[in-house]
Design an enzyme around this catalytic site. Structure first.
Site, PDB file in Angstrom:
ATOM      1  N   SER A 143       0.866  -1.176   0.000  1.00 17.70           N
ATOM      2  CA  SER A 143       0.000   0.000   0.000  1.00 17.70           C
ATOM      3  C   SER A 143       0.905   1.228   0.000  1.00 17.70           C
ATOM      4  CB  SER A 143      -0.843  -0.013   1.283  1.00 17.70           C
ATOM      5  OG  SER A 143      -1.462   1.237   1.517  1.00 17.70           O
ATOM      6  N   TYR A 156      -1.721  -1.014  10.660  1.00 17.73           N
ATOM      7  CA  TYR A 156      -1.857  -1.216   9.208  1.00 17.73           C
ATOM      8  C   TYR A 156      -0.570  -0.789   8.493  1.00 17.73           C
ATOM      9  CZ  TYR A 156      -3.876  -1.022   4.493  1.00 17.73           C
ATOM     10  OH  TYR A 156      -4.128  -1.229   3.149  1.00 17.73           O
TER      11      TYR A 156
END
Ligand code: NAD
Length: 256
Positions: A143, A156
């Site tokens: 990401s 995350y």
């Protein structure tokens, strides 16, 4: 027909979002696809979409954070299609937006279990299989949060940086064995996950598009198809010299 004709692809978390788009794109380009997810309904829907479009797919339920599930998934895919040529480690969760000092341990454990350990377990099992079959291509979903920090999302962010590290190591260790491992780093992509993050950040006041479009230099968030295009290309012969690459697909987000 298509450039993946005669090949097979495994996509984890392909019952929705980016994984579903990647599964559909592999099938469109001729691959036989193993759709896998914890969400049986979503996974079966993806298989239905592929078959209705004239493609070939099967579903296997697996939780990527469970070693036994991952082993069973690899065996089932090899049994179904003979071998696994391409694998996409896409299953992931976002968790709650909480300041670092207040992050519940359970949030950290849950996110690391799926995003980091899940990628680790899948990579290991896929590499073992590909060492036996003579090689293949693997794409991991990191990401932009694997490249930079995002306040409130520390587990995350940690998990997606871990995916970058594992991608580089696996690439270094198995490139010469004909296994190409790369990672993609999407910016904001129009899926359930982004909706969940926008909902949390704005307490439901703004849609993901309203909140995230202006943050991207291209002026908009991306589509799952735009990530799928890169994933499938990285697995294709056109990407034969791509190894250990960490590739943003983010409308310019990390260029800022
Ligand atoms: P999504 O929530 O729409 O889809 C994720 C899928 O993974 C779901 O079908 C879910 O059931 C499945 N899944 C969750 N936990 C699982 C587990 N333990 N085992 C197997 N399957 C599991 O999310 P998405 O946006 O399509 O995200 C796909 C990947 O892309 C994730 O790794 C995510 O972190 C990454 N990503 C997404 C964005 C974005 O903006 N949407 C941006 C960057 C990276």
């Amino acid at each position: 027909m298509g450039q993946f004709s005669g090949k097979s692809a495994l996509v984890t978390g392909s019952g929705a979002g980016i994984g579903r788009a990647a599964a559909l794109e592999f099938a469109r380009q001729g691959a036989k696809v193993m759709v896998s997810d914890v969400n049986v309904e979503g996974g079966e829907e993806t298989v239905k979409m592929i078959r209705e479009a004239g493609g070939h797919a099967a579903f296997f339920r697996a939780d990527v954070s469970e070693a036994e599930d991952v082993a069973a998934l690899i065996s089932a895919t090899a049994a179904e299609f003979g071998r696994i040529d391409c694998a996409v480690n896409n299953a992931g969760i976002e968790g709650k937006i909480v300041p670092f000092a207040d992050q519940p341990e359970a949030n950290y454990d849950a996110i690391m279990a799926v995003n980091a350990k899940g990628t680790f377990l899948c990579l290991q099992a896929e590499i073992r299989h590909m060492l036996e079959t003579g090689g293949g291509a693997i794409v991991n979903l990191s990401s932009v949060a694997g490249l930079i920090g995002f306040p409130g999302l520390s587990p995350y962010v940690a998990s997606k940086h871990a995916v970058v590290g594992m991608t580089k190591n696996a690439a270094l260790e198995y490139g010469k064995a004909g296994i190409r491992v790369n990672a993609v780093c999407p910016g904001g992509i129009d899926t359930r996950m982004l909706d969940s993050l926008a909902d949390q950040a704005s307490a439901g006041a703004q849609s993901s598009s309203q909140m995230m479009d202006p943050l991207h230099p291209l002026g908009r968030i991306g589509t799952p198809q735009e990530v799928a295009n890169l994933i499938v290309w990285l697995c294709s012969p056109q990407a034969s010299f791509m190894l250990g690459a960490i590739v943003p697909v983010d409308g310019g987000f990390v260029a800022q």
